[in-house]
Write a protein that holds these residues in place. Structure first.
Motif, PDB file in Angstrom:
ATOM      1  N   ALA A 162     -14.643 -12.374  -3.843  1.00  0.00           N
ATOM      2  CA  ALA A 162     -14.696 -11.550  -2.626  1.00  0.00           C
ATOM      3  C   ALA A 162     -13.536 -11.876  -1.706  1.00  0.00           C
ATOM      4  N   ILE A 163     -12.349 -12.056  -2.289  1.00  0.00           N
ATOM      5  CA  ILE A 163     -11.137 -12.324  -1.504  1.00  0.00           C
ATOM      6  C   ILE A 163     -10.209 -11.121  -1.525  1.00  0.00           C
ATOM      7  N   SER A 164      -9.888 -10.636  -2.721  1.00  0.00           N
ATOM      8  CA  SER A 164      -8.949  -9.519  -2.864  1.00  0.00           C
ATOM      9  C   SER A 164      -9.568  -8.389  -3.671  1.00  0.00           C
ATOM     10  N   SER A 165      -9.011  -7.193  -3.516  1.00  0.00           N
ATOM     11  CA  SER A 165      -9.447  -6.034  -4.286  1.00  0.00           C
ATOM     12  C   SER A 165      -8.224  -5.270  -4.772  1.00  0.00           C
ATOM     13  N   GLY A 166      -8.472  -4.344  -5.679  1.00  0.00           N
ATOM     14  CA  GLY A 166      -7.373  -3.549  -6.207  1.00  0.00           C
ATOM     15  C   GLY A 166      -6.666  -2.725  -5.147  1.00  0.00           C
ATOM     16  N   ALA A 167      -7.358  -2.442  -4.047  1.00  0.00           N
ATOM     17  CA  ALA A 167      -6.767  -1.609  -3.007  1.00  0.00           C
ATOM     18  C   ALA A 167      -5.738  -2.338  -2.163  1.00  0.00           C
ATOM     19  N   VAL A 168      -5.762  -3.666  -2.168  1.00  0.00           N
ATOM     20  CA  VAL A 168      -4.867  -4.406  -1.277  1.00  0.00           C
ATOM     21  C   VAL A 168      -3.826  -5.248  -2.003  1.00  0.00           C
ATOM     22  N   ARG A 169      -3.952  -5.454  -3.289  1.00  0.00           N
ATOM     23  CA  ARG A 169      -3.027  -6.347  -4.002  1.00  0.00           C
ATOM     24  C   ARG A 169      -1.594  -5.800  -4.027  1.00  0.00           C
ATOM     25  N   THR A 170      -1.439  -4.505  -3.886  1.00  0.00           N
ATOM     26  CA  THR A 170      -0.096  -3.920  -3.895  1.00  0.00           C
ATOM     27  C   THR A 170       0.716  -4.297  -2.661  1.00  0.00           C
ATOM     28  N   ALA A 171       0.071  -4.920  -1.662  1.00  0.00           N
ATOM     29  CA  ALA A 171       0.778  -5.308  -0.436  1.00  0.00           C
ATOM     30  C   ALA A 171       1.936  -6.252  -0.728  1.00  0.00           C
ATOM     31  N   VAL A 172       1.797  -7.085  -1.742  1.00  0.00           N
ATOM     32  CA  VAL A 172       2.886  -8.008  -2.105  1.00  0.00           C
ATOM     33  C   VAL A 172       4.146  -7.211  -2.426  1.00  0.00           C
ATOM     34  N   TRP A 173       3.981  -6.132  -3.173  1.00  0.00           N
ATOM     35  CA  TRP A 173       5.119  -5.288  -3.542  1.00  0.00           C
ATOM     36  C   TRP A 173       5.583  -4.436  -2.364  1.00  0.00           C
ATOM     37  N   GLU A 174       4.660  -3.914  -1.595  1.00  0.00           N
ATOM     38  CA  GLU A 174       4.995  -2.991  -0.511  1.00  0.00           C
ATOM     39  C   GLU A 174       5.790  -3.660   0.614  1.00  0.00           C
ATOM     40  N   TYR A 175       5.454  -4.919   0.930  1.00  0.00           N
ATOM     41  CA  TYR A 175       6.042  -5.563   2.100  1.00  0.00           C
ATOM     42  C   TYR A 175       7.082  -6.634   1.767  1.00  0.00           C
ATOM     43  N   ALA A 176       7.322  -6.897   0.500  1.00  0.00           N
ATOM     44  CA  ALA A 176       8.435  -7.774   0.132  1.00  0.00           C
ATOM     45  C   ALA A 176       9.740  -7.001   0.337  1.00  0.00           C
ATOM     46  N   PRO A 177      10.854  -7.694   0.608  1.00  0.00           N
ATOM     47  CA  PRO A 177      12.131  -6.996   0.812  1.00  0.00           C
ATOM     48  C   PRO A 177      12.489  -6.139  -0.401  1.00  0.00           C
ATOM     49  N   ALA A 178      12.977  -4.939  -0.154  1.00  0.00           N
ATOM     50  CA  ALA A 178      13.354  -4.039  -1.250  1.00  0.00           C
ATOM     51  C   ALA A 178      14.501  -4.630  -2.055  1.00  0.00           C
ATOM     52  N   GLY A 179      14.571  -4.204  -3.307  1.00  0.00           N
ATOM     53  CA  GLY A 179      15.625  -4.672  -4.200  1.00  0.00           C
ATOM     54  C   GLY A 179      15.043  -5.497  -5.335  1.00  0.00           C
ATOM     55  N   GLY A 180      14.962  -4.888  -6.506  1.00  0.00           N
ATOM     56  CA  GLY A 180      14.445  -5.619  -7.664  1.00  0.00           C
ATOM     57  C   GLY A 180      12.949  -5.846  -7.629  1.00  0.00           C
ATOM     58  N   LYS A 181      12.210  -5.027  -6.880  1.00  0.00           N
ATOM     59  CA  LYS A 181      10.757  -5.183  -6.786  1.00  0.00           C
ATOM     60  C   LYS A 181      10.071  -4.096  -7.616  1.00  0.00           C
ATOM     61  N   TYR A 182       9.241  -4.516  -8.558  1.00  0.00           N
ATOM     62  CA  TYR A 182       8.566  -3.598  -9.469  1.00  0.00           C
ATOM     63  C   TYR A 182       7.051  -3.752  -9.324  1.00  0.00           C
ATOM     64  N   LEU A 183       6.347  -2.634  -9.431  1.00  0.00           N
ATOM     65  CA  LEU A 183       4.888  -2.627  -9.390  1.00  0.00           C
ATOM     66  C   LEU A 183       4.355  -1.868 -10.596  1.00  0.00           C
ATOM     67  N   LEU A 184       3.571  -2.552 -11.424  1.00  0.00           N
ATOM     68  CA  LEU A 184       2.844  -1.898 -12.510  1.00  0.00           C
ATOM     69  C   LEU A 184       1.397  -1.758 -12.057  1.00  0.00           C
ATOM     70  N   LEU A 185       0.990  -0.536 -11.752  1.00  0.00           N
ATOM     71  CA  LEU A 185      -0.366  -0.258 -11.279  1.00  0.00           C
ATOM     72  C   LEU A 185      -1.123   0.470 -12.386  1.00  0.00           C
ATOM     73  N   LEU A 186      -2.118  -0.186 -12.951  1.00  0.00           N
ATOM     74  CA  LEU A 186      -2.845   0.342 -14.097  1.00  0.00           C
ATOM     75  C   LEU A 186      -4.128   1.039 -13.639  1.00  0.00           C
ATOM     76  N   LYS A 187      -4.291   2.268 -14.076  1.00  0.00           N
ATOM     77  CA  LYS A 187      -5.455   3.058 -13.684  1.00  0.00           C
ATOM     78  C   LYS A 187      -6.725   2.506 -14.327  1.00  0.00           C
ATOM     79  N   GLU A 188      -7.733   2.207 -13.488  1.00  0.00           N
ATOM     80  CA  GLU A 188      -9.049   1.737 -13.911  1.00  0.00           C
ATOM     81  C   GLU A 188      -9.024   0.368 -14.578  1.00  0.00           C
ATOM     82  N   ALA A 189      -7.943  -0.379 -14.433  1.00  0.00           N
ATOM     83  CA  ALA A 189      -7.896  -1.729 -14.994  1.00  0.00           C
ATOM     84  C   ALA A 189      -8.557  -2.701 -14.043  1.00  0.00           C
ATOM     85  N   GLY A 190      -9.418  -3.570 -14.573  1.00  0.00           N
ATOM     86  CA  GLY A 190     -10.112  -4.559 -13.775  1.00  0.00           C
ATOM     87  C   GLY A 190      -9.429  -5.913 -13.807  1.00  0.00           C
TER      88      GLY A 190
END
Length: 448
Positions: free
Chosen positions: A317-345
């Motif tokens: 009960a710390i993190s959820s799929g809805a918030v984990r992308t924050a690492v990618w969203e708020y890190a400085p741009a440049g060489g940042k990749y996000l693999l977001l898998l649909k319905e993956a737990g």
């Protein structure tokens, strides 16, 4: 079955003689016993996934249809050891190609309750692609979940659906039943109590104080790596220390982002001579309760690959799929990749299973359904619905989706490593142009 019982009930009327009355009563009892036996058997039945060879074939087919395949397919070998540091036993596993040469180093940090050998699918894939992969885990963390109610015998210290059921595909009687299928049922631990324990342990191990200890252990282990390489020890001697990547899952991912510069608003150990050129995190920890999300990742300058899923809800009960992308969203741009898998737990990202059961119409062990914020619905699914919500319906999933998720991690992670570490132009082209076309409905690959 119900039809048979109904016919038997009418037998005393049709055949009223005493001997038939006795036979009828006996038949009813026998049918009822058989019916209860079938019910008990069905309650413990789980569909078995294909065997490992079949699953490997399915993964290979998906990879051949457009997944990223590195040029190398090297033979590998591994060694395991226990290192002692400051009264703490560290389990370490080193995996590297057998072909003589110098290979970039990936330091992989497993999740809470996992041993150093965890994540073998990811580690072996990277090693076969031409990397030396070093995995480490304090034994206290590997055993942290073993004593939780219902966790006994569960793989990696984590169960899949219900307390006391270690193997979700077992056709054997559940361990909590004494005397076989019809034996007296023992009292199961309360699911609420178990979840409470999981939440408590999670917040304890994800705390800044525990993080400091893990970072110190990481930096010490890195120095030991270099010392063993200097002595020419097998596998260690093949490491190219000028190219080091930090990778981790779950608790290990938190250590990686901290070592790369995540701001926890507390003094953390200095990385010293460990200067990673890139990071790779599977299911990174994002605790909204700590605040400061927008500025927390501003120091994560090296190239970074974040891998998560829309249902990536942890059991703490710390993190959820809805918030984990924050690492990618708020890190400085440049060489940042996000693999977001649909319905993956959460569980599939551990890299311990090839995906044969994760596309089925059942939970993967750690949550389902998306959550609006970290920690509010990150617990395991309860009976009858997702995340324990009564009456919530299970969704029918594509049976091939689990394989596609595993193949996607294989492809994206190896392409990222080859592009960043080896400056491979084909890998970069796959990430920029081919990846999303191949993923299709299984997920998306985003770049900043």
């Amino acid at each position: 079955m119900f039809g048979i019982l109904k016919i038997v009930d009418f037998m005393p009327v049709i055949l009223p003689e005493p001997q038939y009355m006795f036979t009828s009563t006996f038949a009813r009892l026998a049918c009822m016993a058989l019916f209860m036996l079938l019910l008990a058997a069905c309650s413990g039945f789980r569909f078995s996934p294909p065997d490992p060879e079949e699953q490997s074939e399915k993964l290979a087919e998906l990879m051949e249809k457009g997944g990223y395949a590195p040029a190398s397919g090297l033979a590998i070998e591994s060694s395991r050891d226990i290192w002692n540091h400051d009264r703490t036993e560290l389990e370490v596993v080193m995996t590297a190609p057998t072909l003589p040469g110098r290979y970039p180093l990936i330091i992989y940090l497993p999740g809470l309750g996992e041993e150093a050998k965890a994540g073998h699918l990811w580690r072996e894939t990277w090693a076969k692609a031409g990397y030396a992969v070093f995995s480490m885990q304090p034994l206290t963390i590997a055993r942290a979940l073993k004593d939780l109610p219902g966790m006994e015998g569960a793989p990696d210290g984590l169960d899949d659906e219900e307390p006391g059921l270690a193997d979700p595909y077992s056709m054997e009687p559940p361990e909590d039943r004494g005397g076989g299928w019809l034996g007296e049922k023992r009292r199961r631990p309360s699911r609420t109590a178990r979840n409470s324990e999981m939440h408590y342990l999670g917040h304890e191990y994800f705390s800044p104080d525990n993080l400091k200890n893990r970072m110190e252990q990481l930096f010490w282990a890195y120095r030991q790596l270099k010392a063993r390489a200097g002595k020419g020890l097998p596998l260690f001697a093949s490491v190219d220390f000028s190219k080091v990547v930090l990778a981790g899952y779950d608790l290990g991912a938190q250590t990686v982002t901290a070592a790369l510069g995540e701001n926890f608003e507390t003094a953390l150990p200095d990385s010293g001579e460990l200067k990673p050129i890139a990071g790779l995190v599977l299911s990174p920890s994002v605790n909204l309760a700590m605040g400061n999300v927008r500025s927390r990742y501003q120091a994560l300058n090296p190239p970074l690959l974040v891998i998560t899923g829309t249902e990536d809800n942890d059991p703490y009960a710390i993190s959820s799929g809805a918030v984990r992308t924050a690492v990618w969203e708020y890190a400085p741009a440049g060489g940042k990749y996000l693999l977001l898998l649909k319905e993956a737990g959460h569980r599939i990202l551990a890299g311990s299973e090839m995906g044969g059961r994760f596309g089925r119409d059942e939970p993967d062990g750690f949550g389902g359904g998306s959550s609006g914020g970290g920690g509010r619905s990150g617990g395991p699914r309860g009976p009858g619905g997702m995340n324990g919500e009564p009456g919530a319906a299970r969704r029918v999933r594509d049976p091939e989706l689990g394989y596609k998720h595993v193949a996607a991690v294989f492809s994206a992670s190896t392409a990222f490593l080859d592009a960043v570490v080896k400056n491979d132009e084909f890998a970069r082209f796959w990430l920029d142009d081919k990846g999303n076309k191949w993923l299709g409905k299984a997920g998306s690959l985003r770049i900043r």
